[in-house]
Motif scaffolding. Sequence first.
Motif, mmCIF file in Angstrom:
data_model
loop_
_atom_site.group_PDB
_atom_site.id
_atom_site.type_symbol
_atom_site.label_atom_id
_atom_site.label_comp_id
_atom_site.label_asym_id
_atom_site.label_seq_id
_atom_site.Cartn_x
_atom_site.Cartn_y
_atom_site.Cartn_z
ATOM 1 N N SER A 135 0.852 -1.191 0.000
ATOM 2 C CA SER A 135 0.000 0.000 0.000
ATOM 3 C C SER A 135 0.885 1.238 0.000
ATOM 4 O O SER A 135 1.958 1.246 0.603
ATOM 5 C CB SER A 135 -0.904 0.017 1.242
ATOM 6 O OG SER A 135 -1.893 1.017 1.135
ATOM 7 N N ALA A 136 0.431 2.278 -0.707
ATOM 8 C CA ALA A 136 1.145 3.563 -0.755
ATOM 9 C C ALA A 136 2.533 3.446 -1.374
ATOM 10 O O ALA A 136 3.506 3.990 -0.859
ATOM 11 C CB ALA A 136 1.237 4.194 0.632
ATOM 12 N N THR A 159 -1.602 -1.388 -4.007
ATOM 13 C CA THR A 159 -2.206 -0.105 -4.367
ATOM 14 C C THR A 159 -1.131 0.980 -4.447
ATOM 15 O O THR A 159 -0.170 0.961 -3.678
ATOM 16 C CB THR A 159 -3.269 0.327 -3.342
ATOM 17 O OG1 THR A 159 -2.670 0.415 -2.040
ATOM 18 C CG2 THR A 159 -4.423 -0.666 -3.299
ATOM 19 N N ASP A 161 -0.146 5.183 -4.695
ATOM 20 C CA ASP A 161 -0.561 6.575 -4.452
ATOM 21 C C ASP A 161 0.221 7.511 -5.380
ATOM 22 O O ASP A 161 0.653 8.594 -4.978
ATOM 23 C CB ASP A 161 -0.365 6.975 -2.990
ATOM 24 C CG ASP A 161 1.079 6.853 -2.525
ATOM 25 O OD1 ASP A 161 1.883 6.208 -3.235
ATOM 26 O OD2 ASP A 161 1.413 7.403 -1.460
ATOM 27 N N VAL A 281 -4.107 11.405 -2.993
ATOM 28 C CA VAL A 281 -5.171 10.431 -2.850
ATOM 29 C C VAL A 281 -5.806 10.506 -1.471
ATOM 30 O O VAL A 281 -5.261 11.098 -0.542
ATOM 31 C CB VAL A 281 -4.635 9.003 -3.081
ATOM 32 C CG1 VAL A 281 -3.897 8.890 -4.395
ATOM 33 C CG2 VAL A 281 -3.722 8.564 -1.938
ATOM 34 N N TYR A 283 -6.304 8.555 1.631
ATOM 35 C CA TYR A 283 -5.586 7.420 2.188
ATOM 36 C C TYR A 283 -6.494 6.412 2.893
ATOM 37 O O TYR A 283 -6.114 5.243 3.050
ATOM 38 C CB TYR A 283 -4.464 7.891 3.104
ATOM 39 C CG TYR A 283 -3.251 8.327 2.321
ATOM 40 C CD1 TYR A 283 -2.427 7.386 1.723
ATOM 41 C CD2 TYR A 283 -2.951 9.675 2.128
ATOM 42 C CE1 TYR A 283 -1.333 7.769 0.971
ATOM 43 C CE2 TYR A 283 -1.859 10.062 1.373
ATOM 44 C CZ TYR A 283 -1.051 9.109 0.802
ATOM 45 O OH TYR A 283 0.026 9.486 0.041
ATOM 46 N N LEU A 286 -7.438 4.305 0.042
ATOM 47 C CA LEU A 286 -6.273 3.504 -0.348
ATOM 48 C C LEU A 286 -6.127 2.273 0.557
ATOM 49 O O LEU A 286 -5.926 1.150 0.092
ATOM 50 C CB LEU A 286 -5.006 4.353 -0.287
ATOM 51 C CG LEU A 286 -3.748 3.737 -0.903
ATOM 52 C CD1 LEU A 286 -3.773 3.897 -2.414
ATOM 53 C CD2 LEU A 286 -2.490 4.392 -0.347
ATOM 54 N N THR A 290 -6.645 -1.706 -0.417
ATOM 55 C CA THR A 290 -5.567 -2.664 -0.134
ATOM 56 C C THR A 290 -6.116 -3.892 0.577
ATOM 57 O O THR A 290 -5.804 -5.036 0.214
ATOM 58 C CB THR A 290 -4.478 -2.008 0.733
ATOM 59 O OG1 THR A 290 -4.003 -0.812 0.091
ATOM 60 C CG2 THR A 290 -3.304 -2.956 0.947
ATOM 61 N N THR A 311 -4.427 2.054 -8.900
ATOM 62 C CA THR A 311 -4.010 3.453 -8.726
ATOM 63 C C THR A 311 -5.248 4.262 -8.383
ATOM 64 O O THR A 311 -6.231 4.254 -9.128
ATOM 65 C CB THR A 311 -3.363 4.008 -10.000
ATOM 66 O OG1 THR A 311 -2.224 3.207 -10.323
ATOM 67 C CG2 THR A 311 -2.915 5.453 -9.800
ATOM 68 N N MET A 312 -5.202 4.953 -7.272
ATOM 69 C CA MET A 312 -6.385 5.651 -6.781
ATOM 70 C C MET A 312 -6.595 6.993 -7.475
ATOM 71 O O MET A 312 -5.671 7.571 -8.054
ATOM 72 C CB MET A 312 -6.262 5.894 -5.277
ATOM 73 C CG MET A 312 -5.867 4.667 -4.468
ATOM 74 S SD MET A 312 -6.984 3.269 -4.683
ATOM 75 C CE MET A 312 -8.441 3.905 -3.852
ATOM 76 N N ASN A 314 -6.814 10.825 -7.874
ATOM 77 C CA ASN A 314 -5.716 11.645 -7.365
ATOM 78 C C ASN A 314 -6.034 13.121 -7.541
ATOM 79 O O ASN A 314 -5.338 13.826 -8.235
ATOM 80 C CB ASN A 314 -4.465 11.241 -8.158
ATOM 81 C CG ASN A 314 -3.208 11.920 -7.688
ATOM 82 O OD1 ASN A 314 -3.231 13.072 -7.282
ATOM 83 N ND2 ASN A 314 -2.101 11.224 -7.788
#
Length: 351
Positions: A135-136, A159, A161, A281, A283, A286, A290, A311-312, A314
């Motif tokens: 994640s991130a 995932t 960010d 993003v 979070y 996110l 995840t 990809t979130m 943004n």
Amino acid sequence: MKKKMMAAVLTMAMAVAAMAGCGSNSASNDAATTEKAAADGKVYKVGIVQYVDDASLNQIEKAVEAELDAKAKELGVTFDYKDYTYNGQADSSTLNQIATDLVAEDVDVIIPIATPTAMIMQAATEENQIPVVFSAVSDPVTAGLVESMDKPGSNITGTSDALNTEAVMDLMFAANKDIKKVGLLYNKSQDSSTVPIQDAKDYLDKKGVEYVEKTGTTNDEISLAADALVAAGVDAVFTPTDNTVMTAELAIYEKFVEAGIPHYAGADSFALNGAFCGFGVNYVDLGTATADIVVDILVNGKDPATTAVQTMSNGIATVNTDVASQLGIDYSVFDGMCEKVVEIQTAEEFE
């Protein structure tokens, strides 16, 4: 005696045939397996490894845990993460030891939060192929974590960010079209900063705007770098989703405010900790996404190698209203330039 033996043989043959018949329908078998897992109250051991304490990463961890709890209740299974949650405190030796411990504990999946953590967990699972759902991670391809965003390959997905640097710079120049010099503040050893910093340079070169780079790998070095940018007379400062600067933000934001310099950064947590504007993003979303990938892999048998990296969206600008007031910036110009504008005040953590 012979009849009894023949009957036993026939019974075994029928059992084998029945088992073979069950194996012929993989879709039904998968569905039955999922239902059985739920009915049996299966327990999955979930390792969660955070890179360092900061507002964004803490927010992600909480969201991951909340979604795992919700899915556990819905599916009738248990995701045991409390016994396998660690924080590496930005120390590679600590993170490597955590990886060794999680492998020894035979966890079913590892969730590393942030790029440095993901890289260490990936290396630790190359042989045992424990699924890794990061994640991130801003740029998983450049970091060498995945072969492509659509088909990660091997045992890893997650995932991202990824930051839209151009959008951040657009906000910067919308608030002040007369900017002559921009400061770039980041940790040059963090992979998450490499691409956005280059994107920022390209953007500024096209505009013919001067930029000054200052970097650091510790809180003290970041503080000195901030002092150097103030001394250089920059009109604004840009930082991508850089965890080193994030952990130092509460200690440096007043330097910029006192000098009349707005700090633009790649996450809402920067604004929470005193930067003028964080862009990026959500979070919570996110972390939730995840956890959903983790559930899909563990419960539904999804293959990480063919599970696309998410990809979130943004486009959220988070503005620190305390700092905006002190700097005298009219951020109403941001309306229509991004998905939405969120107002926030300086604090150490999200509630």
